[in-house]
Design a protein around this motif. Structure first.
Motif, short mmCIF file in Angstrom:
data_model
loop_
_atom_site.label_atom_id
_atom_site.label_comp_id
_atom_site.label_asym_id
_atom_site.label_seq_id
_atom_site.Cartn_x
_atom_site.Cartn_y
_atom_site.Cartn_z
N GLY A 13 0.78 -1.23 0.00
CA GLY A 13 0.00 0.00 0.00
C GLY A 13 0.81 1.27 0.00
N ILE A 14 2.14 1.18 0.12
CA ILE A 14 2.99 2.36 0.12
C ILE A 14 3.68 2.45 -1.25
N PRO A 15 3.57 3.58 -1.93
CA PRO A 15 4.17 3.67 -3.28
C PRO A 15 5.68 3.56 -3.22
N ASP A 16 6.24 2.85 -4.20
CA ASP A 16 7.69 2.73 -4.24
C ASP A 16 8.31 3.77 -5.15
N GLN A 17 7.50 4.51 -5.90
CA GLN A 17 8.00 5.57 -6.77
C GLN A 17 6.95 6.67 -6.88
N ALA A 18 7.42 7.87 -7.16
CA ALA A 18 6.52 8.95 -7.56
C ALA A 18 6.58 9.01 -9.08
N LYS A 19 5.47 8.73 -9.72
CA LYS A 19 5.43 8.65 -11.17
C LYS A 19 4.49 9.69 -11.75
N ALA A 20 4.79 10.14 -12.94
CA ALA A 20 3.91 11.05 -13.65
C ALA A 20 4.04 10.80 -15.14
N THR A 21 2.92 10.61 -15.80
CA THR A 21 2.88 10.49 -17.25
C THR A 21 1.75 11.37 -17.78
N GLY A 22 1.88 11.81 -18.98
CA GLY A 22 0.82 12.63 -19.56
C GLY A 22 1.30 13.37 -20.79
N VAL A 23 0.47 14.29 -21.24
CA VAL A 23 0.78 15.11 -22.42
C VAL A 23 0.47 16.56 -22.09
N ILE A 24 1.38 17.45 -22.42
CA ILE A 24 1.14 18.88 -22.27
C ILE A 24 1.13 19.52 -23.66
N PHE A 25 0.46 20.68 -23.75
CA PHE A 25 0.24 21.29 -25.04
C PHE A 25 0.65 22.77 -25.04
N LYS A 26 0.84 23.25 -26.24
CA LYS A 26 1.14 24.67 -26.44
C LYS A 26 0.54 25.11 -27.77
N GLY A 27 -0.04 26.30 -27.79
CA GLY A 27 -0.55 26.86 -29.04
C GLY A 27 -0.23 28.34 -29.11
N THR A 28 0.23 28.79 -30.27
CA THR A 28 0.62 30.19 -30.44
C THR A 28 0.13 30.71 -31.79
N VAL A 29 -0.35 31.93 -31.77
CA VAL A 29 -0.69 32.63 -33.01
C VAL A 29 0.18 33.89 -33.08
N LYS A 30 0.87 34.06 -34.20
CA LYS A 30 1.79 35.19 -34.38
C LYS A 30 1.30 36.06 -35.54
N LEU A 31 1.23 37.37 -35.28
CA LEU A 31 0.77 38.32 -36.29
C LEU A 31 1.87 39.35 -36.54
N THR A 32 2.25 39.52 -37.81
CA THR A 32 3.26 40.51 -38.19
C THR A 32 2.63 41.48 -39.17
N PRO A 33 1.96 42.53 -38.68
CA PRO A 33 1.23 43.44 -39.58
C PRO A 33 2.14 44.26 -40.47
N VAL A 34 3.29 44.67 -39.95
CA VAL A 34 4.28 45.40 -40.73
C VAL A 34 5.66 44.89 -40.34
N GLU A 35 6.63 45.23 -41.14
CA GLU A 35 7.99 44.79 -40.85
C GLU A 35 8.46 45.34 -39.51
N ASN A 36 9.11 44.47 -38.73
CA ASN A 36 9.68 44.81 -37.42
C ASN A 36 8.65 45.08 -36.34
N VAL A 37 7.39 44.69 -36.57
CA VAL A 37 6.36 44.76 -35.53
C VAL A 37 5.64 43.41 -35.50
N MET A 38 5.66 42.77 -34.35
CA MET A 38 5.07 41.44 -34.23
C MET A 38 4.29 41.34 -32.92
N PHE A 39 3.11 40.71 -33.01
CA PHE A 39 2.30 40.42 -31.83
C PHE A 39 2.05 38.92 -31.77
N TYR A 40 1.91 38.39 -30.56
CA TYR A 40 1.61 36.96 -30.45
C TYR A 40 0.70 36.71 -29.26
N ALA A 41 -0.02 35.61 -29.32
CA ALA A 41 -0.84 35.12 -28.21
C ALA A 41 -0.52 33.65 -28.01
N THR A 42 -0.30 33.25 -26.76
CA THR A 42 0.14 31.89 -26.46
C THR A 42 -0.68 31.28 -25.33
#
Length: 860
Positions: free
Chosen positions: A591-620
Motif C-alpha cells: 500500500g505504500i508507493p515505491d516511486q513517484a510517477k507522472a505520465t501525460g501530455v502537455i500542449f502549447k498553441g501560439t498565433v503570431k501576427l506581423t502586420p508590418v515589418e519589425n512589428v510582431m504580436f503573439y498570443a500563447t
C-alpha cells in the motif's frame, strides 16, 4: 485583470516618452555592430532553431558576450540581477534556486540540499544539455559565453519537466575553424568593510586543421568576504522545550509529561553551559573561490556534418555564510561552528549536427558528475528542535520531573553533508527547412540522474551528557548495518541503503543516508504553419512525458541507546540502532508507493501576427508541470497532519500576449508580454518539528500569478554612441485555495520571491578622444526590487525589504586592449536578495556592499 491592463497602458506611455528601464541588445550574433548602427540583431535558439529574437513568438531576454563583458557578469547571481523577471532563493554561491515570474513556493534549506528537494521549476541549460538538479542548481561560471538566454513562462513542450516557469540557457562560444584567437582579462576590486577580490581569465582558439579547431578557457576568481561572524553565546535554556517551561501547568496541575516539556518545572537545579563562538569570531569570513576550465573541439568531418565535444571542470569553495542576522545589524551574524563548502563538477557533452536530405538532425548528449562536501552550523535548530535536551543534557534533566537536576552541555550543532550526483542526458531532434511554409521540430529526450547524499547531524554535547547512573557519558555507538556478522550487535529491523557501514562518528545523533533517482523520458514536437505568409503564423506543440522519482536509504538516530530509567534504572538499554526508514523509501510495505510517477501530455498553441515589418504580436497558451517526489517521513501522523508518502506534480496553464517591435529606423526596441498563470497543486517544502524532524513536501495550494514585463533599448541616431536600455517586471500573485491539512498557508497571501515590481536602467555613452585612437565610455546603471517573501509556509518565511542599487563604470579602449574602472552598489545598500526563517529566526542573504575596482583585457 483591471490592474494588469492598466499597467500595460502605463508601460506604453513610458515607451512613448523614451523612459527606458535592463538592456539586452547591441550584442550577440551581431556583437560587432556599433552603437551608431542602432539596436543590433540578436540571434537566439529559444525554439531550438537559430532565429532573430525579434521573430520568435516567445518571451525571451538575451545578453550577448559584449553585454556580459560590459556588466562584468561572472556567475548566476550576476545574471539574475540583470533580469527583472528573475529572482533566486538560496544561501549564496552554488546554493541558489532560480525563479521566474514569481512562480515560487520555498527554497530548500542547505541540510536538505538535494534528496528531499523539490525538482526545480526553471530549467538550467549549458548549450544543449540540461543541468538542473533537485535542491540547488549548478553555479556555472560565465566564462567565454556567447550569450545567456532567459525564456519566461512554461517551456515544457521543447524543454521538458523542469521548465515549468521558464529556462535559463548558457550558450558557450564555439571553436572557430581557420582562425587563431586569444584573449586575456583580469580584474581587482575592493569592498567597503570587506576583503579584496580578484579574477583572471584566458581564452585561446586554435585552428588545428582546415576542418578542425579547439577552443579553451581557464579562469580563477576569488571573491573576498564581507560578512562578520561576531561574538555570541547560546545555551539549551533558549531551546523551544525550556522556553515553554511554564506553558504546561494549568491551575496547579501538570499538563503533559516530562518527555514533551518541562511544564511548570523548577529549572533552578539545572546548569546550562553556554556555547561560545569566541574562537570563530572573524571579519569578512564569507570568501568564495571559483576555478575551472573548458575545452571544446569542433570537427566538420563532412559537408553539412559536424561533431562538437566539450569538457568542463569547475571547483567552487566557500567559507562562512552569505546571510546576516537582522537583529545584530548589517552584515553581522553569530555562527558557533565552522561553515564551509566544496562544490566540484565535471561535464562532458557532445553534439552531432548534420543533414538527412532536407532534414536537419541534431543529436546531443552529456554526462555530468558533481560532488559537494559541506559543513554547516546547525545551532539555529536549537530554537525549534524539541528533543535537543535529550541528547545534550544529563538524563536526570530530561527525566527529572518537576525538580530536574544536572547539566546541559553547550548546544554546538553542525551538519556534515556529502553528496554525489551522476547525470546522463540524450536528445535527438529533427528540423524541417526553416523556409518552408509548414515547419516541424520534433524529437525525443531521455535523462537519468542519481543523487547520493549523506547528512550527519552532530550534537557534540552528546559525548559528555551523563546517563541515569550519573557516571556513564555519551551514547553507545550506532551501526546502521543490517549485517550483524560485521558488528556483532543488534542491527536494523529491515534492509536499507547504507553508503557507510558505521559506526557513526562521535557526536553524530542522526544520519540521513539516501539515494535518489530521477528518470525522464519525453517525445516532443512543434509545428508551425504560415496561414498567411509574412502575416499570420499558427504554431502547435505537444510533449508526452514519463518521469519517475525513487528513494532508497535510511534515516538512523542514536535514540534510546543510553542508560535511561525509561528501561530500568541502572541498567543499559537494549541498543536500538536508529529508525530505519528504508522500508518506506523502497515501498516494501503493501500500500505504500515505491516511486513517484507522472505520465501525460502537455500542449502549447501560439498565433503570431506581423502586420508590418519589425512589428510582431503573439498570443500563447502553454502548459507546464513539475515532477512529484517521495517523502522520507511519509506516513507520519501528528497533530492532525499526515505526511504524504508521495507528492503529486504541480501543473500550470499560461495565458500570454506579447509584442516585439523595432521602430524608428532601428533606433528603438520595445518588447514585452502580459501573462496570467494558473497553478494547481503548488509543491512546497515544510519543516515542522511538531510533525517530523525531517523536511517533507506536499502540494500546498492552488494559486495564480499575473503581470506585465518588458525590455526597452534606445540607440538614437542623433546622439552618436549613446544607448539607453532597461527592463521591468510588474507581478501580482495570490493563493486561491489551500490544500494542506493545517493553517501553514492562507488564502489571499502572496507567493514567494515575487516582488510586485523589479526594474533596471542603464545608459552607455561612447566617444572618440580626439585623434588619439582611444575610444572612451561611461555607463551608469540602476537596479530596483520591491519587497518580497521567502516562503509560502507561514512559520518558515520572512519578509525581504525593497532595495535600489546604483553602479557606474568608465574606461577606454584602443586596438586590442581596454581598461575600465567600475563601482557597484555605490550607495552601499544592504540589499536583501534571499533568506529564510525555517528555524523560527530570520536569516537574510545580502548583496555585496560598496565595491570599486578595475578590469583589464587584451585580445589577439
Amino acid at each position: 485583470m483591471k490592474t494588469l491592463f492598466g499597467a500595460t497602458s502605463f508601460i506604453a506611455i513610458i515607451a512613448s516618452h523614451m523612459v527606458a528601464m535592463p538592456a539586452f541588445a547591441q550584442d550577440e550574433g551581431a556583437d560587432d555592430a556599433s552603437p551608431r548602427s542602432g539596436v543590433a540583431e540578436i540571434v537566439v535558439t529559444a525554439t531550438k532553431r537559430s532565429e532573430s529574437m525579434q521573430k520568435v513568438a516567445v518571451a525571451v531576454q538575451a545578453m550577448g558576450n559584449e553585454t556580459l563583458a560590459q556588466l562584468g557578469v561572472a556567475n548566476t547571481a550576476d545574471i539574475i540581477a540583470q533580469m527583472p523577471n528573475v529572482t533566486a532563493g538560496g544561501g549564496g554561491p552554488g546554493q541558489n534556486t532560480i525563479y521566474i515570474r514569481g512562480l515560487a513556493s520555498t527554497t530548500p534549506n542547505l541540510t536538505t540540499a538535494g534528496v528531499s528537494g523539490l525538482a526545480p521549476n526553471v530549467a538550467t541549460y549549458l548549450d544543449e544539455q540540461p543541468l538542473s538538479q533537485p535542491g540547488r542548481n549548478l553555479d556555472v561560471y560565465a566564462a567565454d559565453l556567447a550569450r545567456v538566454e532567459v525564456l519566461a513562462g512554461p517551456q515544457g513542450t521543447l524543454f521538458g519537466a523542469s521548465s515549468q516557469a521558464g529556462v535559463v540557457r548558457f550558450i558557450t562560444n564555439e571553436p572557430k575553424i581557420g582562425e587563431f584567437e586569444g584573449r586575456a582579462q583580469a580584474g581587482v576590486s575592493f569592498t567597503k568593510g570587506g576583503d579584496m577580490s580578484n579574477n583572471a581569465q584566458v581564452v585561446v582558439n586554435i585552428p588545428v586543421a582546415d576542418n578542425f579547431a579547439v577552443r579553451a578557457v581557464a579562469y580563477l576568481d576569488h571573491q573576498g568576504g564581507y560578512i562578520d561572524n561576531v561574538r555570541g553565546t547560546r545555551s539549551v535554556a533558549q531551546s523551544g522545550r525550556f522556553r515553554r517551561a511554564t506553558d504546561l501547568r494549568q491551575n496547579g496541575t501538570l499538563v503533559g509529561n516530562q518527555a514533551t516539556g518541562q511544564g511548570g518545572a523548577n529549572l533552578s537545579g539545572i546548569t546550562f553551559l553556554q556555547a561560545d563562538n569566541s574562537g570563530l569570531v572573524e571579519d569578512n569570513f564569507n570568501d568564495a573561490d571559483y576555478r575551472g576550465f573548458r575545452v571544446t573541439a569542433l570537427w566538420k568531418f563532412a559537408p553539412d556534418w559536424s561533431l562538437k565535444v566539450a569538457h568542463s571542470r569547475q571547483g567552487l569553495d566557500t567559507d562562512g555564510v552569505f546571510s546576516e542576522d537582522p537583529t545584530l545589524g548589517e552584515y553581522k551574524i553569530e555562527r558557533f561552528e565552522q561553515d564551509k563548502t566544496k562544490d566540484n563538477f565535471s561535464n562532458t557533452a557532445w553534439t552531432v549536427e548534420g543533414r538527412l536530405g532536407a532534414l536537419e538532425m541534431v543529436y546531443s548528449g552529456a554526462y555530468t558528475e558533481r560532488e559537494t562536501n559541506q559543513r554547516v552550523d546547525y545551532t539555529d535548530y536549537l530554537f525549534v528542535g524539541p528533543y535537543i535536551p535529550y541528547y545534550v543534557c544529563d538524563t536526570t534533566v530530561y527525566y527529572g520531573g518537576m525538580n530536574p537536576t544536572g547539566t546541559c552541555q553547550p548546544p554546538n550543532l553542525f551538519v556534515t553533508s556529502k553528496s554525489k550526483l551522476k547525470s546522463f542526458t540524450q536528445e535527438l531532434r529533427f528540423n524541417t527547412p526553416a523556409e518552408n511554409r509548414f515547419r516541424v521540430t520534433a524529437g525525443g529526450f531521455f535523462s537519468n540522474q542519481i543523487l547520493k547524499e549523506r547528512n550527519d547531524f552532530n550534537y557534540q554535547g552528546s559525548i559528555r551528557a551523563l546517563g541515569a547512573d550519573g557516571v556513564t557519558p555519551g551514547f553507545l555507538p550506532n551501526y546502521p548495518l543490517t549485517n550483524t556478522s560485521v558488528t556483532g550487535l543488534i542491527g536494523n529491523a529491515g534492509p536499507g541503503y547504507f553508503s557507510d557501514p558505521g559506526p557513526f562518528p562521535a557526536g553524530v545523533i542522526f544520519r540521513n543516508d539516501v539515494k535518489r533517482s530521477d528518470r525522464q523520458f519525453g517525445i516532443f514536437g512543434e509545428a508551425s504553419f504560415d496561414v498567411v505568409p509574412d502575416l499570420l503564423t499558427a504554431t502547435f506543440g505537444a510533449r508526452y512525458y514519463n518521469v519517475t522519482n525513487d528513494l532508497e536509504g535510511s534515516a538512523n538516530s542514536s535514540f534510546n541507546n543510553r542508560i535511561s530509567p525509561t528501561f530500568g534504572s541502572g541498567s543499559v538499554d537494549r541498543q536500538l540502532y536508529g529508525t530505519n526508514l528504508s522500508v518506506k523509501y523502497s515501498g516494501d510495505i503493501a500500500g505504500i508507493p515505491d516511486q513517484a510517477k507522472a505520465t501525460g501530455v502537455i500542449f502549447k498553441g501560439t498565433v503570431k501576427l506581423t502586420p508590418v515589418e519589425n512589428v510582431m504580436f503573439y498570443a500563447t497558451y502553454s502548459e507546464g508541470f513539475r515532477p512529484g517526489l517521495l517523502n522520507r517521513p511519509g506516513g507520519t501522523t501528528r497533530n492532525g497532519y499526515t505526511v504524504p508518502y508521495a507528492v503529486g506534480t504541480d501543473d500550470v496553464r499560461n495565458y500570454e500576449i506579447g509584442w516585439k517591435t523595432k521602430l524608428f529606423d532601428n533606433q528603438l526596441l520595445f518588447n514585452g508580454s502580459a501573462f496570467f498563470v494558473d497553478i494547481k497543486g503548488l509543491q512546497t517544502s515544510i519543516l515542522d518539528p511538531s510533525i517530523s524532524n525531517l523536511f517533507f513536501s506536499d502540494n500546498a495550494a492552488n494559486a495564480w500569478t499575473k503581470g506585465v514585463e518588458g525590455e526597452v533599448t534606445f540607440a538614437p541616431a542623433a546622439v552618436d554612441g549613446l544607448t539607453v536600455s532597461g527592463g521591468f517586471s510588474i507581478i501580482d500573485t495570490k493563493i486561491t485555495k489551500v490544500l494542506l491539512q493545517t493553517s501553514y498557508v492562507q488564502v489571499g497571501q502572496k507567493l514567494a520571491y515575487a516582488p510586485s515590481f523589479q526594474g533596471n536602467l542603464r545608459a552607455r555613452y561612447e566617444w572618440q578622444l580626439g585623434d588619439t585612437g582611444l575610444r572612451a565610455h561611461i555607463m551608469p546603471q540602476m537596479v530596483h526590487s520591491s519587497s518580497k517573501y521567502t516562503d509560502v509556509i507561514l512559520p518558515n518565511r520572512t519578509k525581504l525589504n525593497s532595495y535600489t542599487t546604483f553602479g557606474l563604470s568608465a574606461g577606454v579602449e584602443k586596438d586590442n586592449w581596454s581598461v575600465e574602472l567600475f563601482g557597484d552598489n555605490l550607495t552601499d545598500k544592504a540589499a536583501q536578495t534571499s533568506g529564510d526563517a525555517v528555524y523560527s529566526v530570520s536569516r537574510v542573504v545580502v548583496a555585496r556592499p560598496l565595491t570599486v575596482g578595475m578590469r583589464l583585457s587584451f585580445n589577439y
